[in-house]
Motif scaffolding. Structure first.
Motif, PDB file in Angstrom:
ATOM      1  N   GLU A 113       0.865  -1.181  -0.072  1.00 38.54           N
ATOM      2  CA  GLU A 113       0.080  -0.087   0.034  1.00 38.54           C
ATOM      3  C   GLU A 113       0.714   1.375   0.037  1.00 38.54           C
TER       4      GLU A 113
ATOM      5  N   GLU B 153       3.858   1.562  -1.058  1.00 31.55           N
ATOM      6  CA  GLU B 153       4.673   1.595  -2.268  1.00 31.55           C
ATOM      7  C   GLU B 153       4.089   2.074  -3.335  1.00 31.55           C
ATOM      8  N   ALA B 154       2.538   1.536  -3.180  1.00 33.16           N
ATOM      9  CA  ALA B 154       1.603   2.210  -4.370  1.00 33.16           C
ATOM     10  C   ALA B 154       1.663   3.778  -4.004  1.00 33.16           C
TER      11      ALA B 154
ATOM     12  N   GLU C  38       2.707   7.039  -6.521  1.00 32.04           N
ATOM     13  CA  GLU C  38       1.929   7.897  -6.891  1.00 32.04           C
ATOM     14  C   GLU C  38       2.430   9.436  -6.598  1.00 32.04           C
TER      15      GLU C  38
END
Lengths: 224, 229, 245
Positions: free
Chosen positions: C115, C117-118, C122
């Protein structure tokens, strides 16, 4: 175990021990300054000398710095008589320690010499300075600054390392401590007092060196 | 002198003598390894402790500073004598090797803590402030930020120290630990020429020390923080 | 409720008083800029707010709750709401860009790695650093490092963002890429307190400007009040001098 510390007998021998500290200082000053002169020659030879000389100096430094001073002095003291050279224990220790200080100081001073930047040398040549002026005004201040801290550390190291002279019967501080403790059999007390004397000597040396560095070379050295 | 050396050489380099010398070299190396490992771990603890600003640790910090300053200012030989006579009443069965190793660890801790401290202090203050504002505690800051940046400053002088220390362990021969120097003395006492006995020992010390000092010089150039990777 | 409320904050460095009682506030979503000559205490104020410099007097409230800077727990709670970006970026030199951004959320806030890293990817895309995930800080220009530092601060999802002269250490041609990044953030409702010497930028993004001098707040007002019709003489001198250059 109920060991009672007794310092009385040791303190009675304090003047004798302090006399040993004086011998220690003599050994240290002699081997340091002789080593510094030879080390300066070694460093200049290693930087500016012809290739065979450079290689010989490198080999000498590598050999001495990678073997124990104690065993080197064993060779001087016990093996040289086979070749007809008989050294007193003091002479063997002085020669052995000087061999070491020469090697270490060659390396330290060499690092200082190569730290002089070419840009500064170019500037000096551009200002039409003579070789002696370049050495005096450009190189020496720079070298002094670079080598001051390692030089101070080495001096302290030599002060502590000179205690191996005791193992050859030289009556310097540690040697006299062995003498005293073998009579009064108060080994811990005797060597504790001697340890304190060594701490005092090295502290005085560190502080004097820090002061010298600050006054003479504007080096900010710290004692602790 | 050299004829005698050649004459004695066949008697000297027998299988048992060579094994004996190698075992002595292993003891020298072992004392150095244990000394440097224990000294590094204990030295790290002291260095970290000295960085603390917590008032509760003040007495510990004073003790740590006193310890480090004391043991860096006493000759190793004197420390060996003190440890020898201080340990014997406490541990009656302590071997001479154990006693020498204890003395070695005491000294290496003091010196290595200074080397580690210099490494920790070399990490810029901004790195630590960055970590603090991200809510890193002291342990996490040390583990994730300070140590990964400090080791390249710590390693070269730590190896240089180990090189010095291989040689310093020769003093353990004086209290009778059968390490390299002592083995040299034994050969000379058995009638071999001093040049042969001590010469062989010098060569073995060199073989232990030189590769390590080369590694140290290499790492010093390679890890120089002013020009990374 | 006032989001960030600072009352009579004082700070000393040794015997020297750097902050002599600073009072200012920011409503939620406001962009408050601190201007003033160097040495006026702007950076010290930001450092004090995040607890890097201990205040000697005064009070700081975040969303109405007083911060106790002597309590580790209180400071930790404060830092979970408030992030700072430094002039010198202070990226961890031993970590990649991605690791710099993700380390605090993963190891400190214990959020799931995938989560975080996402989110980091972004954020890095938002600051234009999506191509540099695996680079080390030393391989980046100052402007790129500063944009990563902004992404790192945002990854903590702070409610208040402090920006301490984030463009001062940059080459002139790098300044705009960082200012553009901040400009976009001002639209997202994060409360911001920023110290800057980029006056046209301050004028453009700020809801309020605070003029500081000699450890005190001299004058507070809207950008047009401060830049067009300053009432205080010190502000007039400072603004006049800056705008001439």
């Amino acid at each position: 175990m109920n060991y009672t510390f007794q310092f009385g007998e040791v303190m009675a021998e304090l003047p004798y021990l302090l006399g040993g500290a004086l011998v220690t200082l003599q050994i240290v000053f002699f081997t340091f300054f002789l080593g510094a002169v030879l080390g300066l020659m070694g460093a200049l030879g290693k930087v500016y000398g012809p290739t065979p000389l450079r290689k010989a100096i490198s080999a000498y430094v590598i050999f001495i710095t990678n073997t124990p001073a104690l065993v080197q002095i064993f060779v001087l003291y016990y093996a040289l008589p086979d070749a007809g050279i008989l050294l007193s224990s003091m002479a063997a220790v002085l020669i052995g320690l000087t061999l070491n200080s020469t090697a270490y100081l060659t390396e330290i001073i060499r690092a200082g010499v190569v730290s002089v930047r070419q840009a500064e040398m170019d500037a000096a040549i551009g200002l039409n300075m003579t070789r002696l002026q370049i050495l005096r005004y450009v190189m020496l201040p720079h070298i002094a600054k670079t080598i001051f801290a390692p030089l101070s550390n080495f001096f302290i190291w030599l002060m502590l390392g000179s205690s191996i002279a005791a193992l050859f019967g030289v009556e310097e501080l540690t040697g006299r401590a062995i003498n005293v403790s073998s009579v009064n059999l108060r080994t811990i007390e005797t060597f504790s007092v001697v340890a304190v004397i060594y701490i005092g000597l090295t502290l005085i040396a560190s502080m004097s060196l820090a002061l010298l560095g600050r006054v003479a070379f504007r080096v900010k050295a710290r004692v602790f | 002198m050299f004829e005698r050396l050649l004459f004695e050489a066949p008697d000297f380099f027998t299988y048992y003598n060579v094994i004996f010398l190698l075992e002595a070299a292993a003891r020298t190396l072992g004392m150095t390894l244990i000394g440097c490992t224990v000294g590094f771990i204990a030295g790290l603890l002291i260095a970290v402790l000295r960085q603390s600003v917590n008032p509760w640790t003040l007495p510990l910090r004073v003790i740590a500073i006193a310890y480090v300053e004391t043991f860096r200012r006493i000759p190793f030989l004197v420390i060996i004598f003190i440890v020898l006579y201080a340990i014997q009443p406490l541990m009656e069965n302590a071997s001479l090797l154990t006693i020498a190793t204890i003395a070695i660890c005491l000294v290496s801790t003091a010196f290595l803590s200074e080397i580690v401290r210099a490494g920790l202090e070399s990490v810029p203050k901004q790195q630590i402030e960055g970590a603090r504002t991200l809510n890193f505690g002291a342990a996490r800051t040390l583990w994730y930020v300070v140590l990964p940046q400090a080791w390249r400053v710590i390693l070269p002088p730590a190896i240089a120290f180990a090189v010095m220390f291989i040689k310093d362990t020769s003093l353990a021969s004086h209290i009778g630990v059968v390490e390299l120097t002592f083995s040299g003395k034994m050969f000379v006492n058995r009638g071999f020429s001093p040049l042969l006995g001590f010469g062989a020992v010098l060569v073995l010390y060199f073989l232990l020390s030189y590769p390590l000092s080369r590694l140290g010089t290499y790492l010093e150039k390679r890890l120089d923080p002013s020009r990374r990777s | 409720m006032t989001h960030l409320d600072v009352r009579d904050l004082a700070c000393s460095y040794g015997s020297e008083k750097i902050l002599k009682g600073v009072t200012l506030s920011a409503e939620k979503g406001e962009v408050v800029s601190l201007i003033g000559p160097s040495g006026s205490g702007k950076s010290t104020l930001l450092r004090a707010l995040v607890g890097l410099t201990l205040p000697s007097a005064g009070e700081v409230r975040v969303a109405g709750k007083a911060v106790d800077y002597s309590s580790r727990k209180s400071v930790r709670e404060l830092r979970s709401q408030l992030a700072i970006v430094f002039q010198q970026y202070n990226l961890f030199q031993n970590m990649t860009v991605m690791r710099n951004v993700t380390i605090a959320p993963i190891t400190i806030k214990k959020r799931p790695k995938a989560e975080v890293e996402a989110l980091a990817a972004e954020l890095l895309a938002r600051v234009g650093m999506e191509a540099k995930h695996d680079a080390y800080p030393e391989e980046l220009s100052g402007g790129q490092q500063q944009r990563v530092a902004i992404a790192r601060a945002l990854a903590l999802q702070p409610e208040i963002l402090l920006l301490d002269e984030v463009t001062s250490a940059l080459d002139p041609e790098r300044v705009n890429e960082v200012l553009d990044t901040i400009r976009r953030l001002t639209d997202e409702g994060i409360t911001m307190l920023l110290v800057s010497h980029e006056m046209s930028f301050v004028r453009e993004v700020s809801t309020r400007v605070v003029m500081m001098d000699d450890g005190k707040v001299v004058e507070t007002g809207t950008p047009s009040q401060i830049f067009d019709s300053p009432t205080h003489e010190r502000t007039r001198d400072f603004v006049g001098m800056i705008l001439k250059h």
